[in-house]
Design a protein around this motif. Sequence first.
Motif, mmCIF file in Angstrom:
data_model
loop_
_atom_site.group_PDB
_atom_site.id
_atom_site.type_symbol
_atom_site.label_atom_id
_atom_site.label_comp_id
_atom_site.label_asym_id
_atom_site.label_seq_id
_atom_site.Cartn_x
_atom_site.Cartn_y
_atom_site.Cartn_z
ATOM 1 N N ASP A 140 23.716 -51.030 -16.861
ATOM 2 C CA ASP A 140 24.068 -52.324 -17.066
ATOM 3 C C ASP A 140 26.017 -52.066 -17.956
ATOM 4 N N THR A 141 26.159 -51.006 -17.557
ATOM 5 C CA THR A 141 27.415 -50.957 -18.517
ATOM 6 C C THR A 141 27.961 -49.487 -17.672
ATOM 7 N N ILE A 142 29.851 -48.912 -18.114
ATOM 8 C CA ILE A 142 29.979 -48.289 -17.744
ATOM 9 C C ILE A 142 29.030 -46.958 -19.154
ATOM 10 N N GLU A 143 29.506 -45.770 -18.383
ATOM 11 C CA GLU A 143 28.801 -44.622 -19.232
ATOM 12 C C GLU A 143 29.630 -43.169 -19.015
ATOM 13 N N HIS A 144 30.280 -42.969 -18.613
ATOM 14 C CA HIS A 144 31.101 -41.639 -18.039
ATOM 15 C C HIS A 144 32.456 -42.414 -17.947
ATOM 16 N N MET A 145 33.158 -40.871 -17.911
ATOM 17 C CA MET A 145 34.341 -41.481 -17.551
ATOM 18 C C MET A 145 35.438 -40.003 -16.780
ATOM 19 N N TYR A 146 36.237 -39.468 -15.846
ATOM 20 C CA TYR A 146 35.895 -38.630 -15.008
ATOM 21 C C TYR A 146 37.487 -38.567 -15.541
ATOM 22 N N LEU A 147 38.047 -37.226 -15.221
ATOM 23 C CA LEU A 147 39.535 -37.503 -15.634
ATOM 24 C C LEU A 147 40.696 -36.181 -15.048
ATOM 25 N N GLN A 186 28.747 -55.062 -13.547
ATOM 26 C CA GLN A 186 28.881 -56.527 -12.881
ATOM 27 C C GLN A 186 30.114 -56.586 -11.507
ATOM 28 N N ASP A 187 31.071 -55.753 -12.141
ATOM 29 C CA ASP A 187 32.244 -55.586 -10.731
ATOM 30 C C ASP A 187 31.802 -55.399 -9.171
ATOM 31 N N MET A 188 31.265 -54.529 -9.572
ATOM 32 C CA MET A 188 30.463 -53.841 -8.344
ATOM 33 C C MET A 188 30.108 -54.313 -7.386
ATOM 34 N N PRO A 189 30.083 -53.563 -5.791
ATOM 35 C CA PRO A 189 30.461 -52.976 -5.460
ATOM 36 C C PRO A 189 31.752 -53.570 -4.277
ATOM 37 N N LEU A 239 23.422 -39.356 -2.836
ATOM 38 C CA LEU A 239 25.086 -40.081 -2.640
ATOM 39 C C LEU A 239 24.746 -41.766 -2.739
ATOM 40 N N TRP A 240 23.481 -41.755 -1.869
ATOM 41 C CA TRP A 240 23.777 -43.066 -1.862
ATOM 42 C C TRP A 240 23.340 -43.798 -3.120
ATOM 43 N N TYR A 241 22.560 -43.201 -3.866
ATOM 44 C CA TYR A 241 22.110 -43.880 -4.980
ATOM 45 C C TYR A 241 23.258 -43.739 -6.180
ATOM 46 N N ALA A 242 24.002 -42.759 -5.980
ATOM 47 C CA ALA A 242 25.420 -42.505 -7.208
ATOM 48 C C ALA A 242 26.654 -43.730 -6.766
ATOM 49 N N LEU A 243 25.767 -44.173 -5.133
ATOM 50 C CA LEU A 243 27.954 -45.503 -4.522
ATOM 51 C C LEU A 243 26.983 -46.281 -5.052
ATOM 52 N N HIS A 244 25.576 -46.219 -5.413
ATOM 53 C CA HIS A 244 24.740 -48.217 -6.089
ATOM 54 C C HIS A 244 24.425 -48.366 -7.353
ATOM 55 N N GLY A 245 25.013 -47.024 -8.047
ATOM 56 C CA GLY A 245 25.605 -47.591 -9.231
ATOM 57 C C GLY A 245 24.783 -46.529 -10.495
ATOM 58 N N TYR A 246 23.634 -46.044 -9.815
ATOM 59 C CA TYR A 246 22.755 -45.357 -10.614
ATOM 60 C C TYR A 246 22.753 -44.285 -11.825
ATOM 61 N N ALA A 247 22.285 -43.746 -12.094
ATOM 62 C CA ALA A 247 22.254 -42.957 -13.790
ATOM 63 C C ALA A 247 21.630 -41.334 -12.626
ATOM 64 N N ILE A 248 22.146 -40.794 -11.693
ATOM 65 C CA ILE A 248 21.901 -39.825 -11.060
ATOM 66 C C ILE A 248 23.162 -38.446 -11.414
ATOM 67 N N GLU A 249 21.816 -37.549 -11.552
ATOM 68 C CA GLU A 249 23.366 -36.572 -11.470
ATOM 69 C C GLU A 249 22.917 -35.301 -11.138
ATOM 70 N N ALA A 250 23.549 -34.283 -10.749
ATOM 71 C CA ALA A 250 23.645 -32.933 -9.203
ATOM 72 C C ALA A 250 23.114 -32.620 -10.406
ATOM 73 N N PRO A 251 22.160 -32.413 -9.299
ATOM 74 C CA PRO A 251 20.983 -30.658 -9.984
ATOM 75 C C PRO A 251 21.958 -29.437 -10.407
ATOM 76 N N PRO A 252 21.743 -29.062 -11.411
ATOM 77 C CA PRO A 252 22.359 -27.640 -11.576
ATOM 78 C C PRO A 252 23.098 -26.365 -10.810
ATOM 79 N N SER A 253 23.920 -25.882 -10.734
ATOM 80 C CA SER A 253 24.324 -25.079 -9.614
ATOM 81 C C SER A 253 24.207 -23.528 -10.390
ATOM 82 N N GLN A 254 23.448 -22.876 -8.585
ATOM 83 C CA GLN A 254 23.154 -21.581 -8.858
ATOM 84 C C GLN A 254 24.607 -20.832 -8.724
#
Length: 415
Positions: A5-12, A173-176, A229-244
């Motif tokens: 329900d709040t921002i949790e990440h920064m991308y630079l 609260q500002d999305m989408p 991608l759908w869950y990420a765009l809808h603001g869920y806390a979804i993390e990409a699986p570790p790459s191999q």
Amino acid sequence: MRRPDTIEHMYLDFDGFFASVEQQIDSRLRGRPVGVIPYVGGTRAILIACSREAKARGVKNIMPVDEAKSICPDLILVPQKPEMYRRAHNALVAEIHAVIPIDTVKSIDELACRLGADDIADPYTLAQRIKRAIRYGIGASITCSMGFAANRHLAKIACAVGKPDGCTVWRPQDMPGPLIRIPLEDVPGVGRRMAQRLAIAGVETTEGLLRLAPKEARALWRNVSGERLWYALHGYAIEAPPSQRGMFGHMRVLPPEGRTLPAARDIARLLAVKAARRMRREGYTSSLLMLHASLKDGWWGRERVMRQVQDDAAVLQSLLLLWSELQTTAGKSRQIFRVGVTLGALTPAGERQLDLLDDDDDDRQRWERLGRAIDGANAKFGRTLVSVGPWDPPKGGNVGGKISFTRIPSAEDFA
């Protein structure tokens, strides 16, 4: 699945990274349109990167130099300096890490951070602190854009909105609303082919993509990536699986004087050794060598199955066999504009399974011991003093040390 329900990440994202580093190092380039090219004299090449001044004039990355010069006649061309970009990246990461812990370094010019309570409350102050650290710790020519959102994927999209040198905050609260205004092709995860597939399904906007059900997105992508991608765009806390790790490879655009078959073969040989060195450092063996080349009138590519090897001798033996096929196909008069070598079908070195019918274990171990000795000597002196066969890098160097944005070379890559 949790929905913050709040921002949790920064991308630079650093703005025009290669070009801005060039401007920081050479004051004569500051405030002027700059384009970075693959090699000295590459007037017929493609721009690797361009400065914000060049972009303001209509120049774009991955644009032919002649087209860029027609748009911006006073564009200054500088050959790439990957080792300098690597050092600049490390220095910038250190400055940022002193302000906020870095969660993930995504590429040479992008990174992501998880936010603490104070940063969540006041992301703009955090952005100012980072920009100030870069300006006074490194220099004013290198700028960055930042995006803040509930998850990393949304933060990456928000980051692109504010380029260059901006800061965009997308609170849940500002999305989408802000996301709907983003063109579908600018959404990470929607490539050109995927956009065509979506259009056939009647999805032509980001808003249309958001209206899909998760399972519909999965079906359109034909794998779980669409649903993620759908869950990420809808603001869920979804993390990409570790790459191999899937492969080790290098590619090089050849200068005009290096486009003959013998010259290109020498470059391919250096690329193969560089890839094998990286593979050994990270503890893998390979069972597949791929060679590809851009010819004057088309593309050529072949692959060769190997035993699970990691030594230079085995890799080079397979390369020469593939090169003989290329030479037969290309003929003596054909030009080669680009050559690449990739080692695939990787296995952790400690899990190698030898074929009982192949009595080559003693020979392989002997070559591997020699390889470790060579690697140790070269690492000690910081350059290639010992090699299997000739070692004659072309002018400008950078063989095996090229930065692909998704990979940050180590100091050993330039040895």
